[in-house]
Design a protein around this motif. Structure first.
Motif, PDB file in Angstrom:
ATOM      1  N   LEU A   9      -7.596  -6.800  -4.617  1.00 38.92           N
ATOM      2  CA  LEU A   9      -6.607  -7.075  -3.583  1.00 38.92           C
ATOM      3  C   LEU A   9      -6.849  -8.485  -3.069  1.00 38.92           C
ATOM      4  O   LEU A   9      -7.990  -8.931  -2.958  1.00 38.92           O
ATOM      5  CB  LEU A   9      -6.746  -6.074  -2.435  1.00 38.92           C
ATOM      6  CG  LEU A   9      -6.253  -4.669  -2.752  1.00 38.92           C
ATOM      7  CD1 LEU A   9      -6.616  -3.729  -1.612  1.00 38.92           C
ATOM      8  CD2 LEU A   9      -4.755  -4.656  -2.995  1.00 38.92           C
ATOM      9  N   VAL A  13      -5.350  -8.772   2.554  1.00 34.87           N
ATOM     10  CA  VAL A  13      -4.642  -7.497   2.380  1.00 34.87           C
ATOM     11  C   VAL A  13      -5.622  -6.387   2.723  1.00 34.87           C
ATOM     12  O   VAL A  13      -6.689  -6.295   2.130  1.00 34.87           O
ATOM     13  CB  VAL A  13      -4.134  -7.331   0.928  1.00 34.87           C
ATOM     14  CG1 VAL A  13      -3.507  -5.962   0.735  1.00 34.87           C
ATOM     15  CG2 VAL A  13      -3.145  -8.429   0.596  1.00 34.87           C
ATOM     16  N   LEU A  14      -5.275  -5.572   3.685  1.00 34.32           N
ATOM     17  CA  LEU A  14      -6.158  -4.491   4.124  1.00 34.32           C
ATOM     18  C   LEU A  14      -6.358  -3.503   2.981  1.00 34.32           C
ATOM     19  O   LEU A  14      -5.417  -3.121   2.315  1.00 34.32           O
ATOM     20  CB  LEU A  14      -5.547  -3.769   5.336  1.00 34.32           C
ATOM     21  CG  LEU A  14      -6.390  -2.618   5.893  1.00 34.32           C
ATOM     22  CD1 LEU A  14      -7.630  -3.138   6.588  1.00 34.32           C
ATOM     23  CD2 LEU A  14      -5.567  -1.759   6.834  1.00 34.32           C
ATOM     24  N   ILE A  71       0.246  -8.390  -4.006  1.00 31.17           N
ATOM     25  CA  ILE A  71      -0.914  -7.954  -3.221  1.00 31.17           C
ATOM     26  C   ILE A  71      -2.242  -8.168  -3.944  1.00 31.17           C
ATOM     27  O   ILE A  71      -3.296  -8.060  -3.321  1.00 31.17           O
ATOM     28  CB  ILE A  71      -0.806  -6.449  -2.860  1.00 31.17           C
ATOM     29  CG1 ILE A  71      -0.411  -5.624  -4.085  1.00 31.17           C
ATOM     30  CG2 ILE A  71       0.166  -6.235  -1.710  1.00 31.17           C
ATOM     31  CD1 ILE A  71      -0.518  -4.123  -3.888  1.00 31.17           C
TER      32      ILE A  71
ATOM     33  N   ALA B 102       5.160  -4.447  -1.248  1.00 39.50           N
ATOM     34  CA  ALA B 102       4.473  -3.488  -2.108  1.00 39.50           C
ATOM     35  C   ALA B 102       4.097  -2.295  -1.261  1.00 39.50           C
ATOM     36  O   ALA B 102       3.997  -2.389  -0.037  1.00 39.50           O
ATOM     37  CB  ALA B 102       3.227  -4.121  -2.717  1.00 39.50           C
ATOM     38  N   MET B 104       1.203   0.346  -0.541  1.00 38.18           N
ATOM     39  CA  MET B 104      -0.219   0.553  -0.754  1.00 38.18           C
ATOM     40  C   MET B 104      -0.647   1.906  -0.228  1.00 38.18           C
ATOM     41  O   MET B 104       0.120   2.630   0.398  1.00 38.18           O
ATOM     42  CB  MET B 104      -1.005  -0.554  -0.057  1.00 38.18           C
ATOM     43  CG  MET B 104      -0.682  -1.920  -0.640  1.00 38.18           C
ATOM     44  SD  MET B 104      -1.706  -3.183   0.059  1.00 38.18           S
ATOM     45  CE  MET B 104      -3.324  -2.515  -0.276  1.00 38.18           C
ATOM     46  N   THR B 149       3.679  -3.033   2.602  1.00 36.23           N
ATOM     47  CA  THR B 149       2.912  -4.253   2.838  1.00 36.23           C
ATOM     48  C   THR B 149       3.749  -5.454   2.430  1.00 36.23           C
ATOM     49  O   THR B 149       4.304  -5.476   1.335  1.00 36.23           O
ATOM     50  CB  THR B 149       1.612  -4.207   1.993  1.00 36.23           C
ATOM     51  OG1 THR B 149       0.900  -3.019   2.352  1.00 36.23           O
ATOM     52  CG2 THR B 149       0.740  -5.417   2.245  1.00 36.23           C
TER      53      THR B 149
END
Lengths: 79, 223
Positions: A9, A13-14, A71, B102, B104, B149
């Motif tokens: 990632l 991005v968490l 991402i 996206a 997630m 996201t």
């Protein structure tokens, strides 16, 4: 020729799964883990014998399928 | 109005989706297998259903997005065709690049299966025109990877262009901006995590999803 692709990632991005792993490590008594990021490793067996051509092909594969570049980032190792 | 529902290996909401279209239009949609390379003639709307296409291998929706039929769906969308993606279908649309962002893993890690309250944000689309702005809907979700996201600049752009179709009243999964559904730039592609096809009649606990399908009928027939 083999190639190994590391998909992670992107920074910022968490990563909820990495966070869950970090909590689980803490619960097991492993102190001092500040952060965990989880990614994946993809190994490819290639017929290509020229390393530069192989890298170029694998980069195309990453852009088109292996990574979601919205991402994820990727790194390619030619072995 | 003629609808097509795409069926991938691992789709499991395709028949629910077919029931929803049949209920709204009076005609059964055409079911199209993922290996097809073209959509049937005369299709007005294409639906990508929920499920676990290709076992969610690699990333949710990633393999489906590169399947033969999705090339045809991309061409259909490029010509202004209406495309609805629900749950896994939304994931496929983002993987195809037809919608930004996206999906997630849920922020709380867990798979969530429950009824949620949604607020209708934009009614400027064939899918949402039958609702009123700000209308509160009861629509179920069932997903593990619904955490929408998107970068800050793209999120601001979505907001500025009125492309957020639905927001969660109580964000269940960590989605940016509480987003539950987004529209494409031409407003004819909608991706949403909640399942409108599971809210068609009182026995489902809510009928709020039916208007989405009914709204398509008039709009796409006059288009």
């Amino acid at each position: 020729m083999k190639a190994r692709v590391h998909v992670m990632l992107k920074n910022g991005v968490l990563d909820p799964q990495g966070e869950a792993v970090r909590h689980a490590l803490g619960a097991l008594g492993f102190d001092g883990v500040d952060g965990v990021r989880q990614g994946k490793v993809i190994e490819l067996d290639l017929t290509e014998s020229d390393p530069e051509a192989a890298r170029h092909n694998v980069m195309q594969m990453c852009e088109k399928l292996l990574a979601n570049t919205v991402i994820e980032s990727y790194q390619i190792e030619i072995l | 109005m003629r609808a097509a529902v795409i069926v991938f290996p691992g789709s499991n909401c395709d028949r629910d989706m077919a029931v929803a279209f049949e209920r709204a239009t009076g005609h059964a949609p055409v079911m199209v297998w993922h290996k097809e390379t073209a959509l049937p003639d005369g299709v007005d709307v294409v639906a990508l259903p929920g499920g676990f296409s290709y076992g969610d291998y690699l990333r949710c929706g990633a393999i489906a997005a590169r399947s033969p039929i999705c090339q045809a769906v991309a061409g259909f969308a490029a010509k202004g065709g209406a495309v609805l993606g629900v749950c896994n279908g939304f994931q496929v649309l983002t993987e195809m690049g037809l919608l930004p962002g996206a999906l997630m893993r849920n922020a709380g890690i867990k798979f969530i299966c429950k009824s949620t309250e949604l607020d209708v944000v934009s009614t400027d689309s064939p899918f949402t025109s039958a609702y009123k702005p700000g209308q509160r809907l009861q629509i179920p979700i069932a997903h593990h990877d619904g955490n929408y996201t998107i970068g800050d600049a793209d999120l601001a752009r979505l907001q500025g262009e009125d492309r957020i179709a639905f927001r969660y009243a109580d964000n269940p999964n960590g989605s940016a901006g509480d987003i539950a559904g987004v529209l494409s730039e031409n407003r004819r592609v909608l991706g949403m995590m909640p399942h409108p096809e599971r809210a068609l009649e009182p026995r489902h606990g809510s009928e709020d999803g039916l208007a989405l399908f009914q709204g398509l009928v008039g709009l796409l027939e006059t288009a």
